[in-house]
Design an enzyme around this catalytic site. Sequence first.
Site, mmCIF file in Angstrom:
data_model
loop_
_atom_site.group_PDB
_atom_site.id
_atom_site.type_symbol
_atom_site.label_atom_id
_atom_site.label_comp_id
_atom_site.label_asym_id
_atom_site.label_seq_id
_atom_site.Cartn_x
_atom_site.Cartn_y
_atom_site.Cartn_z
ATOM 1 N N ASP A 23 23.635 -15.908 -19.810
ATOM 2 C CA ASP A 23 23.101 -16.494 -18.524
ATOM 3 C C ASP A 23 23.990 -17.482 -17.862
ATOM 4 O O ASP A 23 24.214 -18.295 -18.624
ATOM 5 C CB ASP A 23 21.705 -16.858 -18.813
ATOM 6 C CG ASP A 23 20.884 -17.444 -17.421
ATOM 7 O OD1 ASP A 23 20.499 -16.432 -16.711
ATOM 8 O OD2 ASP A 23 20.460 -18.583 -17.428
ATOM 9 N N GLU A 72 33.330 -10.923 -35.997
ATOM 10 C CA GLU A 72 33.027 -10.640 -37.368
ATOM 11 C C GLU A 72 32.099 -9.706 -37.683
ATOM 12 O O GLU A 72 31.951 -9.356 -38.873
ATOM 13 C CB GLU A 72 32.661 -12.169 -37.936
ATOM 14 C CG GLU A 72 33.376 -13.343 -37.480
ATOM 15 C CD GLU A 72 32.822 -14.676 -37.959
ATOM 16 O OE1 GLU A 72 33.270 -15.640 -37.402
ATOM 17 O OE2 GLU A 72 31.755 -14.755 -38.618
HETATM 18 O O1 TEU Z 1 20.582 -16.769 -12.722
HETATM 19 C C1 TEU Z 1 21.543 -17.305 -12.136
HETATM 20 C C2 TEU Z 1 21.939 -17.558 -10.951
HETATM 21 O O2 TEU Z 1 22.788 -18.117 -10.259
HETATM 22 C C3 TEU Z 1 20.452 -17.608 -9.796
HETATM 23 O O3 TEU Z 1 20.031 -18.892 -9.956
HETATM 24 C C4 TEU Z 1 20.651 -16.513 -9.069
HETATM 25 O O4 TEU Z 1 21.984 -17.046 -8.155
HETATM 26 C C5 TEU Z 1 19.704 -16.642 -8.031
HETATM 27 O O5 TEU Z 1 18.548 -16.421 -8.788
HETATM 28 C C6 TEU Z 1 19.649 -15.751 -7.064
HETATM 29 O O6 TEU Z 1 18.379 -15.601 -6.229
HETATM 30 C C7 TEU Z 1 20.153 -16.885 -13.897
HETATM 31 C C8 TEU Z 1 18.941 -16.046 -14.191
HETATM 32 O O7 TEU Z 1 19.281 -14.621 -13.741
HETATM 33 C C9 TEU Z 1 17.739 -16.498 -13.451
HETATM 34 O O8 TEU Z 1 16.623 -15.690 -13.551
HETATM 35 C C10 TEU Z 1 17.496 -17.952 -13.897
HETATM 36 O O9 TEU Z 1 16.562 -18.119 -12.914
HETATM 37 C C11 TEU Z 1 18.911 -18.713 -13.528
HETATM 38 O O10 TEU Z 1 19.556 -18.124 -14.300
HETATM 39 C C12 TEU Z 1 18.453 -20.128 -14.520
HETATM 40 O O11 TEU Z 1 18.518 -19.747 -15.914
#
Ligand code: TEU
Length: 553
Positions: A219, A268
């Site tokens: 993420d 690993e």
């Molecule tokens: O998303 C990362 C991210 O950049 C998001 O903010 C995306 O740009 C946005 O949701 C688009 O509408 C990840 C996860 O996929 C998201 O569900 C989380 O909210 C976010 O990280 C924070 O962990």
Amino acid sequence: MTAPTTAPARAHTPPDWRQDAVVYQVYPRSFADSDGDGCGDLAGIRSRLGYLRDLGVDALWISPFYTSPQADGGYDVADYRAVDPAYGTVGDADALIADAHALGLRVIVDIVPNHCSDQHPWFLQALREGTASPLRSRFHFRPGRGPDGEEPPNDWVSLFGGPAWTRTTGPGGTPGEWYLHLFSPQQPDFNWDSPAVQDEFRAILRFWLDLGADGFRVDVAHGLVKAPGLPDLGRHEQLGLLGEKLVPYFDQDGVHEIYRSWRSLLEEYPGQRIAVAEAWAKSFERTARYVRPDELHQAFNFKFLNAPWDATRLRELITTSLAAMHAVDAPTTWTLSNHDVVRHASRYAEGDPARGLRRARAAALLMLALPGSAYLYQGEELGLPEVTDIPDDMRHDPAFRRSDGGNGLRDGCRVPLPWSGRTAPYGFGPLPGGPTWLPQPDQWADLSVEAQNGDPRSVLELYRSALRIRRTDPALGAGRSVEWLDLAPGILAFRRDSEQGALVCTVNTTGEPVTVPTGGLGTLLLTSAGPQSCREDATALLQADSTSWWRTD
Ligand code: TEU
């Protein structure tokens, strides 16, 4: 629900599954609910593994199911080694992984290293112990600017709206330091310069790898390292820069040292463990840096996801994607939807739902014909549209609360899946008339797995057929390039060769039927639209917004 035919074993298993896997994203809260509380859970996923095996995917990626206050759908983790009681236990996760492996499915879990929950023990201790706490170095705590420190330490904004900083309250209620959160205030960013953070996440990776997980979806892989000194960006409008310009809090070069360390850890473990980056970078070349041979294995191709339904644009970005990934000897990874974006059956609609579904069917066949790996988002195989009428007071997306409502509409793609029956919860839970954590539309009865199962015109059977061919046809799957064909304006067409013949994919991105010469196309194998008519005069009429696969021996 009758069990459909079992997916055939791969006729051509690549030496490395990570080169062309089809991965199915499960958003655990909305996939299947085993205990009737209205929220999906691990036992629910376990009960549906046969459906995923029969769909013909190679692996599932499960979004976070760890202990979390659910401030951001589980992407606010309070304990990385524990399963939230709403989803089950670590024992349930262990059993799910074992059952998946027994069915020939791999399991990718989500890892959220950029930030944790504000209920994580480290953050609670850092708050409790005040400014002198050594735990504060594991996050980004800074004094505010201005005479009384009443201004945030810099001008960064949260992706969910508002400043990326929240001020803490010191002992006796005195205003204290600020802490950084690129997302919601409930998601404090880790300081990845901290050895304790680096060590903790290596231990977390090992915990899940030891449990049998086949790898991780990383993420916000682009966010872990921030520019030294946390400098101002100097722009108020920042969100529009993401994916277009380099900003001091994303895609900093320092992240690559972390992923080189993670790659050596993954190596690993036996069984070709995988790491796939959610990396929003401003170019394919910068995205490709995340998947160099000593870093992660795959990175989502968001430019394909965001591309307009246009033959010329699609050809350009497919060409550029393949070249960028080929340069680092990595597979290209294609995806059309996920839990963060409007479902592509609605994105492509431009006001006409029937057109949106036609294009979504065509886009799926295009994606599955391309070389590399493909990620499906739960429900796209049912042709589910975005749900746009969720009442504001039933929304959970933190971005909706923090923005003026213009952002944060992600609940619309997270509505619980319809499995069977004519009324909600459509078999999502065990109880007729039982609850669902988001309301399901009345019109979903005909979209359920049961309603589509066995119907040759359905989206579900189209995905099953395409995945079956993709698994067995040596021309499909892994690869680094395609041979473009110029058949007619508005037609995207390419050929993929193998020792057993070639597969040609033709895509009509126009709204009108187009006649193309069939010389060199071969036999029609599969089409996303109604019958493609082949004529005696060696031409074929490609239906509007349709994709066809052709086979030549
Ligand atoms: O998303 C990362 C991210 O950049 C998001 O903010 C995306 O740009 C946005 O949701 C688009 O509408 C990840 C996860 O996929 C998201 O569900 C989380 O909210 C976010 O990280 C924070 O962990």
